[in-house]
Write a protein that holds these residues in place. Sequence first.
Motif, PDB file in Angstrom:
ATOM      1  N   VAL A   1       7.126  15.119   0.758  1.00  0.00           N
ATOM      2  CA  VAL A   1       6.564  13.762   0.751  1.00  0.00           C
ATOM      3  C   VAL A   1       6.762  13.179  -0.646  1.00  0.00           C
ATOM      4  O   VAL A   1       7.178  12.045  -0.822  1.00  0.00           O
ATOM      5  CB  VAL A   1       5.060  13.760   1.132  1.00  0.00           C
TER       6      VAL A   1
ATOM      7  N   TYR B   1       9.144  10.019  -1.332  1.00  0.00           N
ATOM      8  CA  TYR B   1       8.502   8.845  -1.890  1.00  0.00           C
ATOM      9  C   TYR B   1       7.823   9.217  -3.201  1.00  0.00           C
ATOM     10  O   TYR B   1       6.617   9.365  -3.280  1.00  0.00           O
ATOM     11  CB  TYR B   1       7.498   8.280  -0.880  1.00  0.00           C
TER      12      TYR B   1
ATOM     13  N   LEU C   1       5.414  10.144   7.160  1.00  0.00           N
ATOM     14  CA  LEU C   1       4.949  11.262   7.989  1.00  0.00           C
ATOM     15  C   LEU C   1       5.180  10.979   9.470  1.00  0.00           C
ATOM     16  O   LEU C   1       5.535  11.886  10.233  1.00  0.00           O
ATOM     17  CB  LEU C   1       3.464  11.550   7.721  1.00  0.00           C
ATOM     18  N   GLU C   2       4.992   9.725   9.866  1.00  0.00           N
ATOM     19  CA  GLU C   2       5.218   9.363  11.267  1.00  0.00           C
ATOM     20  C   GLU C   2       6.705   9.515  11.612  1.00  0.00           C
ATOM     21  O   GLU C   2       7.063  10.026  12.672  1.00  0.00           O
ATOM     22  CB  GLU C   2       4.762   7.926  11.530  1.00  0.00           C
TER      23      GLU C   2
ATOM     24  N   SER D   1       0.791  -1.210   0.000  1.00  0.00           N
ATOM     25  CA  SER D   1       0.000   0.000   0.000  1.00  0.00           C
ATOM     26  C   SER D   1       0.833   1.276   0.000  1.00  0.00           C
ATOM     27  O   SER D   1       1.698   1.491   0.839  1.00  0.00           O
ATOM     28  CB  SER D   1      -0.932  -0.005   1.211  1.00  0.00           C
ATOM     29  N   LEU D   2       0.517   2.137  -0.954  1.00  0.00           N
ATOM     30  CA  LEU D   2       1.191   3.433  -1.027  1.00  0.00           C
ATOM     31  C   LEU D   2       0.757   4.333   0.130  1.00  0.00           C
ATOM     32  O   LEU D   2       1.549   5.093   0.670  1.00  0.00           O
ATOM     33  CB  LEU D   2       0.837   4.124  -2.348  1.00  0.00           C
ATOM     34  N   ARG D   3      -0.525   4.211   0.507  1.00  0.00           N
ATOM     35  CA  ARG D   3      -1.037   5.037   1.615  1.00  0.00           C
ATOM     36  C   ARG D   3      -0.261   4.750   2.900  1.00  0.00           C
ATOM     37  O   ARG D   3       0.105   5.654   3.635  1.00  0.00           O
ATOM     38  CB  ARG D   3      -2.532   4.771   1.827  1.00  0.00           C
ATOM     39  N   ILE D   4      -0.015   3.462   3.146  1.00  0.00           N
ATOM     40  CA  ILE D   4       0.715   3.074   4.356  1.00  0.00           C
ATOM     41  C   ILE D   4       2.134   3.653   4.307  1.00  0.00           C
ATOM     42  O   ILE D   4       2.655   4.140   5.315  1.00  0.00           O
ATOM     43  CB  ILE D   4       0.743   1.527   4.490  1.00  0.00           C
ATOM     44  N   ARG D   5       2.764   3.605   3.126  1.00  0.00           N
ATOM     45  CA  ARG D   5       4.125   4.140   3.007  1.00  0.00           C
ATOM     46  C   ARG D   5       4.155   5.642   3.289  1.00  0.00           C
ATOM     47  O   ARG D   5       5.047   6.140   3.980  1.00  0.00           O
ATOM     48  CB  ARG D   5       4.690   3.866   1.603  1.00  0.00           C
ATOM     49  N   VAL D   6       3.167   6.374   2.764  1.00  0.00           N
ATOM     50  CA  VAL D   6       3.109   7.823   3.004  1.00  0.00           C
ATOM     51  C   VAL D   6       2.929   8.090   4.502  1.00  0.00           C
ATOM     52  O   VAL D   6       3.620   8.936   5.087  1.00  0.00           O
ATOM     53  CB  VAL D   6       1.962   8.474   2.174  1.00  0.00           C
ATOM     54  N   LEU D   7       2.026   7.331   5.145  1.00  0.00           N
ATOM     55  CA  LEU D   7       1.806   7.504   6.592  1.00  0.00           C
ATOM     56  C   LEU D   7       3.085   7.212   7.372  1.00  0.00           C
ATOM     57  O   LEU D   7       3.412   7.923   8.325  1.00  0.00           O
ATOM     58  CB  LEU D   7       0.670   6.587   7.076  1.00  0.00           C
ATOM     59  N   LYS D   8       3.840   6.185   6.950  1.00  0.00           N
ATOM     60  CA  LYS D   8       5.096   5.844   7.622  1.00  0.00           C
ATOM     61  C   LYS D   8       6.086   6.993   7.526  1.00  0.00           C
ATOM     62  O   LYS D   8       6.771   7.328   8.498  1.00  0.00           O
ATOM     63  CB  LYS D   8       5.717   4.597   6.976  1.00  0.00           C
TER      64      LYS D   8
END
Lengths: 174, 169
Positions: free
Chosen positions: A108, A112, A96-97, A87-94
């Motif tokens: 961002v 990525y 940001l975290e 998941s790309l969404r999960i990578r973006v959240l990672k």
Amino acid sequence: MDHVNAQIVTVILAIVVNAVVQIITIQVFRKLGLLRTILLGFAAGFVTLILRLDSFSLTNPYLWINLISFVCLSYIYFQFLNIGEASLRIRVLKELEKAGGGLPKSDVMAVYSATTILDYRLQRLTESAEVVFIDGRYVHSQAKMLWIARIFVVLKKFVLGRHWKDPIAEFKPH
Amino acid sequence: MNILGLGMTAFLGSVVFHLILWRFYLPRRQPRALFIIFSTLAVSLILATTIHPLWGWSIHTLSEGLYFALLYVPLMISYAITYTAIEGESPSGLIVRALEKAGQSGLERGHFEGLITNDRFLAGRIDGLLESGFVTEESGRLVITRRGVLFLTLFQLPRRGLGIRKEGG
């Protein structure tokens, strides 16, 4: 125990067996890889489900409910384990975290970017032999991924209809 | 037959209803719209069959309600997961289809750059994260919210527990 309660226990037991077998096999046989352990877990859960059935008649509604429920729960479990990888969404959240105080949108994209996605996917497709790299060019090799992509094209046309524009229709290879 | 009939009618009814609705109007937050459609139809059908049993279908006991949920909720979630793959584009899918179009001569890496773009793959995902409340925009910066951290932790826990370190994108 009430008959319906017994069916609920059967489905829950089958999915628990699925997860436990998958967890044990991935811990003990690391070389098997995630996908094979997921398949082993599914097989174990499926056998549990079948062994607890009181009738194999195709007109037995409990057979269908239990099967549908177990297959869907196994699919959710598979996606749950797989999402962190794809998941790309999960990578973006990672990202940001990791950044703590957040990142500008442009950063961002830089951390990525589409270039990273392209490199990673080309590497993955080459490793799985879906694509071969010859003389500086990528050439299509196996049909597995292509068939999946084709199925999704049909689904997109059916579900999204006129709202979907196929990016490949406008793509000029040469 | 009660529960199988009710569950499949509610599920297939929701699928047909959303397919017809999508022909005329595509909601901005499609997974959320799907959840509302699937939940509303199931609850309405259960209430309707409680008042007037349809072909003798109705849910009488708490156990039957639980069994119905065990059928319907995984079906609904599985459909929603598959739908997210239909809704968005897959980079790998586009690459193999582009290579198929190119034929035996294949493609150089540069050919994919117009296909795998930030606009197509990242901008939409970031908008989705903002709309879902997992990320917020503060003074031009994207910041992960508590909800986002919870979501991330939830999806990372099983992989961490199993010792899976491979990451993707």
